[in-house]
Enzyme design. Structure first.
Site, PDB file in Angstrom:
ATOM      1  N   SER A 156     -14.698  26.114 -27.509  1.00  0.00           N
ATOM      2  CA  SER A 156     -14.507  24.675 -28.174  1.00  0.00           C
ATOM      3  C   SER A 156     -13.299  24.795 -29.542  1.00  0.00           C
ATOM      4  O   SER A 156     -13.494  25.756 -30.106  1.00  0.00           O
ATOM      5  CB  SER A 156     -16.099  24.752 -29.167  1.00  0.00           C
ATOM      6  OG  SER A 156     -16.159  23.938 -30.102  1.00  0.00           O
ATOM      7  N   LYS A 201     -18.368  29.189 -29.364  1.00  0.00           N
ATOM      8  CA  LYS A 201     -18.473  28.621 -27.904  1.00  0.00           C
ATOM      9  C   LYS A 201     -17.871  28.818 -26.236  1.00  0.00           C
ATOM     10  O   LYS A 201     -16.755  29.677 -26.667  1.00  0.00           O
ATOM     11  CB  LYS A 201     -18.556  26.971 -27.766  1.00  0.00           C
ATOM     12  CG  LYS A 201     -19.423  26.142 -28.389  1.00  0.00           C
ATOM     13  CD  LYS A 201     -21.167  26.773 -28.506  1.00  0.00           C
ATOM     14  CE  LYS A 201     -21.049  25.055 -27.335  1.00  0.00           C
ATOM     15  NZ  LYS A 201     -21.252  23.920 -27.895  1.00  0.00           N
ATOM     16  N   SER A 223       0.746  -0.811  -0.042  1.00  0.00           N
ATOM     17  CA  SER A 223       0.051  -0.071  -0.187  1.00  0.00           C
ATOM     18  C   SER A 223       0.978   0.558  -0.088  1.00  0.00           C
ATOM     19  O   SER A 223       0.582   2.072  -0.252  1.00  0.00           O
ATOM     20  CB  SER A 223      -0.399   0.036   1.021  1.00  0.00           C
ATOM     21  OG  SER A 223      -0.400  -0.451   2.357  1.00  0.00           O
ATOM     22  N   GLN A 280      -7.027  -3.368   3.658  1.00  0.00           N
ATOM     23  CA  GLN A 280      -6.319  -1.722   3.175  1.00  0.00           C
ATOM     24  C   GLN A 280      -7.153  -1.112   1.524  1.00  0.00           C
ATOM     25  O   GLN A 280      -6.736  -0.264   1.243  1.00  0.00           O
ATOM     26  CB  GLN A 280      -4.997  -2.486   2.527  1.00  0.00           C
ATOM     27  CG  GLN A 280      -3.859  -1.710   2.279  1.00  0.00           C
ATOM     28  CD  GLN A 280      -2.560  -2.589   1.758  1.00  0.00           C
ATOM     29  OE1 GLN A 280      -1.554  -3.315   3.206  1.00  0.00           O
ATOM     30  NE2 GLN A 280      -2.774  -3.142   1.092  1.00  0.00           N
TER      31      GLN A 280
HETATM   32  N1  ARG Z   1      -1.067  -1.656   4.948  1.00  0.00           N
HETATM   33  C1  ARG Z   1      -2.002  -2.038   6.054  1.00  0.00           C
HETATM   34  C2  ARG Z   1      -3.779  -1.245   5.769  1.00  0.00           C
HETATM   35  O1  ARG Z   1      -3.531  -0.090   5.372  1.00  0.00           O
HETATM   36  C3  ARG Z   1      -1.341  -1.972   7.086  1.00  0.00           C
HETATM   37  C4  ARG Z   1      -2.444  -2.579   8.338  1.00  0.00           C
HETATM   38  C5  ARG Z   1      -2.056  -3.923   8.176  1.00  0.00           C
HETATM   39  N2  ARG Z   1      -1.745  -5.084   8.925  1.00  0.00           N
HETATM   40  C6  ARG Z   1      -1.886  -6.466   9.504  1.00  0.00           C
HETATM   41  N3  ARG Z   1      -1.083  -7.353   9.635  1.00  0.00           N
HETATM   42  N4  ARG Z   1      -1.111  -6.722   7.881  1.00  0.00           N
HETATM   43  O2  ARG Z   1      -4.254  -2.018   6.111  1.00  0.00           O
END
Ligand code: ARG
Length: 467
Positions: free
Chosen positions: A277, A283, A23, A322
């Site tokens: 336009s 326009k 993430s 996530q």
């Molecule tokens: N990147 C994870 C999220 O946004 C953080 C928490 C991850 N926790 C875990 N036990 N893998 O949810």
């Protein structure tokens, strides 16, 4: 690079797994909140004798350095770091070695991500409130400017009754007022600190959750650790509030689009908020208003996305969660920028009262007023309604307005009709007479404006006091 959790593993993640799992490409936005949470956490650990003061000081000083480096764009994140929590912790350990490894005592990423997101939301909500206040201020100013300006009131997109421009704008003031209240309400409910919930069940270490909650500016710690790491209600509430507000933006934007059309010409949107336009030289398109009308789509999408992600997830933390972030960040950005653009565009928009006056001649806007006058003179309202309906039919057949009807014609329509029973037929007269509470008469609209100003000022003061 080995992961921070690699102890029990024999193999590294495959690249596509690392990509899919990470993430960090989007949650790096949370870096400042993550570090703020960690500083409070180690302050508490030291106070409780879980780490010593020297370790605490080293960790805090290094976290601050890491924060500055990230802010300056000096840190390059990698997919292998997985998320912002492990990225920051990894950087800390790189600098401090074993001391850095103490940070994650009595904490889990599950409570960490929960506290980071709440801290982030509290900041963002304040910014959105400021944007909503700006929108409200512009609406109040414009309503004041046009408090006496006559406007056509519609139902079913049919001419209904005359109102004022100020009155119409104050309707939107009320919508955004409710949006503000909803957001304040969501803020109050999310103002509890999940830090110290750890993975899901609390900890055997002697932590002080009240202290971290106080240090981070929350009202109190959350009550139940399992709920704390599983709860995303506060994000759903926020995106719901955003959806409702974006719907209001979309409605006003739609009015701007058609008010700005050749057919209506009720407003002139400033050139700087329109586009041309590529083929039709004449326009001037209200693109900002159209985008504002359309932006709501992605916010509704984000709401349904998160509701669906959360549906059926068992206790407690699941990686599904996530998936809460990208739609959330998109919602924040969309809502904030829409409010700012709209308020600024409205500041520069002029109502074309001459054009509105032209349109007002059609549609028998004063029909209800005649019926109400007949009712005041003793005719049951249902009968008065019928009689005025016949007047409309007669006028349409003979291509006339009420004002053109002669005494003889009135008699022909209904023997009880005489010119003196028609009251003041002027549009201004009709508007001025709607003095009921919440009505469109200018003094009543001015009362609404001044109540709105007082309310807004109180909200602005409360927000700055809680800084
Ligand atoms: N990147 C994870 C999220 O946004 C953080 C928490 C991850 N926790 C875990 N036990 N893998 O949810």
């Amino acid at each position: 690079m080995a992961n921070l959790w690699s102890g029990r593993f024999e193999k590294e993640m495959e690249d596509i797994v690392a990509q899919f799992n990470a993430s960090i490409p989007y949650d790096q936005k949370l870096y400042a909140c993550d570090i703020q949470g960690s500083i409070a956490h180690v302050t508490m650990l030291a106070k409780q004798g879980i780490i010593n003061d020297d370790e605490k000081d080293k960790i805090i000083a290094t976290l601050k350095k890491i924060k500055d480096r990230i802010a300056a764009g000096e840190v390059e994140f990698s997919i292998r770091q997985e998320d912002i929590h492990m990225a920051v912790e990894g950087l800390l350990i790189e600098e401090l070695g074993d001391v850095g490894k103490k940070l994650h005592t009595a904490r889990s990423r599950n409570d960490q991500v929960a506290v980071d997101t709440r801290l982030y939301m509290k900041e963002q909500i304040r910014e959105i409130l400021e944007s909503l206040f700006f929108m409200e201020r512009v609406l109040l100013e414009k309503a004041e400017q046009y408090a006496d300006s006559l406007m056509i009131g519609f139902t079913h997109v049919q001419h209904a009754q005359p109102v004022t421009v100020g009155f119409h704008l104050m309707a939107y003031f009320q919508m955004f007022k409710r949006d503000i209240e909803r957001l304040q309400d969501a803020y109050d409910r999310m103002n509890y600190c999940p830090l110290g919930s750890c993975a899901l069940a609390g900890t055997t270490l002697p932590i002080d959750r009240n202290l971290t909650s106080d240090l981070l500016g929350f009202k109190a710690p959350t009550e139940n650790a399992m709920d704390s790491v599983s709860d995303r209600d506060y994000l759903i509430e926020f995106i719901s509030a955003a959806s409702i507000s974006m719907m209001h933006i979309s409605r006003l934007a739609e009015e701007f689009v058609w008010w700005n059309s050749q057919e209506f010409s009720y407003i002139a949107i400033d050139d700087s908020y329109c586009t041309g336009s590529s083929i039709m030289p004449q326009k001037k398109n209200p693109d900002m208003a159209e985008l504002l009308r359309g932006k709501v789509g992605r916010v509704y999408g984000n709401l349904i996305q998160l509701l669906t992600v959360m549906k059926g997830t068992p206790m407690s933390y699941n990686k599904d969660f996530q998936e809460d972030k990208e739609g959330l960040f998109d919602t924040i950005e969309t809502w904030k920028s829409s409010l700012r653009i709209f308020a600024k565009m409205m500041e520069k928009t002029e109502f074309r009262l001459d054009m509105i006056a032209q349109h007002m001649k059609k549609g028998f806007l004063n029909a209800t007023d005649i019926a109400e006058n007949l009712a005041k003179l003793g005719m049951p309202f249902r009968e008065a309604h019928e009689v005025v309906g016949k007047m409309v039919k007669f006028c349409e057949r003979h291509n006339k307005n009420f004002e053109d009807l002669t005494g003889a014609e009135l008699q022909e329509i209904d023997s009880r009709l005489t010119p003196d029973k028609l009251s003041d037929l002027s549009i201004a007269g009709c508007v001025n007479a709607r003095t009921s509470f919440g009505g469109t008469a200018p003094p009543e609209v001015r009362r609404q404006i001044s109540a709105g100003q007082n309310w807004l000022e109180a909200q602005e003061n409360t927000l700055s006091e809680t800084r």
